[in-house]
Design a protein around this motif. Sequence first.
Motif, PDB file in Angstrom:
ATOM      1  N   TYR A 247       0.829  -1.207   0.000  1.00 42.40           N
ATOM      2  CA  TYR A 247       0.000   0.000   0.000  1.00 42.40           C
ATOM      3  C   TYR A 247       0.865   1.260   0.000  1.00 42.40           C
ATOM      4  O   TYR A 247       0.652   2.175  -0.800  1.00 42.40           O
ATOM      5  CB  TYR A 247      -0.924   0.002   1.219  1.00 42.40           C
ATOM      6  N   GLU A 248       1.851   1.308   0.895  1.00 43.68           N
ATOM      7  CA  GLU A 248       2.638   2.531   1.042  1.00 43.68           C
ATOM      8  C   GLU A 248       3.501   2.814  -0.184  1.00 43.68           C
ATOM      9  O   GLU A 248       3.639   3.967  -0.602  1.00 43.68           O
ATOM     10  CB  GLU A 248       3.523   2.424   2.286  1.00 43.68           C
ATOM     11  N   GLU A 249       4.074   1.773  -0.779  1.00 43.07           N
ATOM     12  CA  GLU A 249       5.009   2.006  -1.870  1.00 43.07           C
ATOM     13  C   GLU A 249       4.342   2.038  -3.237  1.00 43.07           C
ATOM     14  O   GLU A 249       4.870   2.671  -4.158  1.00 43.07           O
ATOM     15  CB  GLU A 249       6.109   0.932  -1.851  1.00 43.07           C
TER      16      GLU A 249
ATOM     17  N   HIS B  87       0.505   1.931  -3.548  1.00 39.95           N
ATOM     18  CA  HIS B  87      -0.930   2.233  -3.427  1.00 39.95           C
ATOM     19  C   HIS B  87      -1.771   1.138  -4.095  1.00 39.95           C
ATOM     20  O   HIS B  87      -2.697   1.386  -4.872  1.00 39.95           O
ATOM     21  CB  HIS B  87      -1.261   3.601  -4.034  1.00 39.95           C
TER      22      HIS B  87
ATOM     23  N   LYS C 288      -3.566  -2.932  -3.449  1.00 42.97           N
ATOM     24  CA  LYS C 288      -3.976  -4.008  -2.550  1.00 42.97           C
ATOM     25  C   LYS C 288      -4.107  -5.291  -3.361  1.00 42.97           C
ATOM     26  O   LYS C 288      -4.149  -5.253  -4.603  1.00 42.97           O
ATOM     27  CB  LYS C 288      -5.293  -3.667  -1.849  1.00 42.97           C
TER      28      LYS C 288
ATOM     29  N   GLU D 246      -6.179  -1.008  -7.250  1.00 46.34           N
ATOM     30  CA  GLU D 246      -5.720   0.200  -6.585  1.00 46.34           C
ATOM     31  C   GLU D 246      -6.341   0.306  -5.198  1.00 46.34           C
ATOM     32  O   GLU D 246      -7.517  -0.003  -5.003  1.00 46.34           O
ATOM     33  CB  GLU D 246      -6.082   1.445  -7.408  1.00 46.34           C
ATOM     34  N   ALA D 247      -5.532   0.712  -4.248  1.00 50.42           N
ATOM     35  CA  ALA D 247      -6.015   0.855  -2.873  1.00 50.42           C
ATOM     36  C   ALA D 247      -6.911   2.075  -2.742  1.00 50.42           C
ATOM     37  O   ALA D 247      -6.797   3.039  -3.507  1.00 50.42           O
ATOM     38  CB  ALA D 247      -4.830   0.969  -1.915  1.00 50.42           C
ATOM     39  N   GLU D 248      -7.819   2.027  -1.774  1.00 48.44           N
ATOM     40  CA  GLU D 248      -8.690   3.162  -1.520  1.00 48.44           C
ATOM     41  C   GLU D 248      -7.956   4.220  -0.705  1.00 48.44           C
ATOM     42  O   GLU D 248      -6.938   3.960  -0.084  1.00 48.44           O
ATOM     43  CB  GLU D 248      -9.949   2.724  -0.757  1.00 48.44           C
TER      44      GLU D 248
ATOM     45  N   GLU E 272      -6.251   8.080   0.396  1.00 50.50           N
ATOM     46  CA  GLU E 272      -5.133   8.911  -0.036  1.00 50.50           C
ATOM     47  C   GLU E 272      -3.857   8.082  -0.168  1.00 50.50           C
ATOM     48  O   GLU E 272      -3.652   7.106   0.547  1.00 50.50           O
ATOM     49  CB  GLU E 272      -4.897  10.038   0.980  1.00 50.50           C
ATOM     50  N   ARG E 273      -3.000   8.486  -1.077  1.00 49.97           N
ATOM     51  CA  ARG E 273      -1.702   7.840  -1.212  1.00 49.97           C
ATOM     52  C   ARG E 273      -0.842   8.142   0.008  1.00 49.97           C
ATOM     53  O   ARG E 273      -0.931   9.216   0.592  1.00 49.97           O
ATOM     54  CB  ARG E 273      -0.978   8.315  -2.476  1.00 49.97           C
ATOM     55  N   PHE E 274      -0.015   7.188   0.380  1.00 50.77           N
ATOM     56  CA  PHE E 274       0.906   7.367   1.494  1.00 50.77           C
ATOM     57  C   PHE E 274       1.948   8.412   1.104  1.00 50.77           C
ATOM     58  O   PHE E 274       2.480   8.402  -0.005  1.00 50.77           O
ATOM     59  CB  PHE E 274       1.584   6.040   1.823  1.00 50.77           C
ATOM     60  N   GLU E 275       2.236   9.339   2.009  1.00 49.18           N
ATOM     61  CA  GLU E 275       3.200  10.393   1.721  1.00 49.18           C
ATOM     62  C   GLU E 275       4.615   9.873   1.907  1.00 49.18           C
ATOM     63  O   GLU E 275       5.014   9.501   3.011  1.00 49.18           O
ATOM     64  CB  GLU E 275       2.957  11.597   2.632  1.00 49.18           C
TER      65      GLU E 275
END
Length: 208
Positions: free
Chosen positions: A99-101, A103, A105, A136-138, A140-143
């Motif tokens: 998810y973090e890298e 976005h 699932k 695609e994950a639901e 906001e994208r991880f900062e």
Amino acid sequence: MAIKDTPEEWRITATATPFTGNKTSVRTDEVVMPDGSTVKRDYQVHPGSVAVLALDDEGKVLVLRQYRHPVRHKLWEIPAGLLDVPGENPLHAAQRELYEEAHVKAEDWRVLTDVFTTPGGCDEAVRIFLARGLSEAEGERFEVEEEEADMELARVPVADLARGVLAGELHNNCLVVGVLSLLAAQSGDGLDALRPAEAPWPARPFQA
């Protein structure tokens, strides 16, 4: 004789930690050899890692390109990260890293392989997962920050990655092991025969 790694621990007469960093440390052990002599062994103490070979429905693998300062290279890699908490469930950590890298699932998770990356000088253990059913994950994208702020993403056919590995053009440990393990599984009993995502991991025990 069965070709199988087995746990074993030789006697330690003294130990010290001359360096402690943010995530890892260096330990010096005095180890008793089979002939009774004692030698010093220095090694990096590592919390362990997870990596994700994310395979889409077109047979492409999600890869990312990131600068790695120790080797002075930008390397193509698969999503990966540290086990942040002792005893952390590696599946949960892998889902977090994907998810973090990227976005992304995944619906289907399996254990692809478990490796010790550099057992001569570091106790790092890595569990590499196979993730399928990507979307695609639901939210906001991880900062991202630091090296990850410059990261590139791509989806590459497995065959192209395998050719790059064998040509000496791709060097990241988890990518190399993951891609070749995937091909071995596909040509063997198939991906559905891989171990379940919650399979025991003696190198880094966890709570399910």
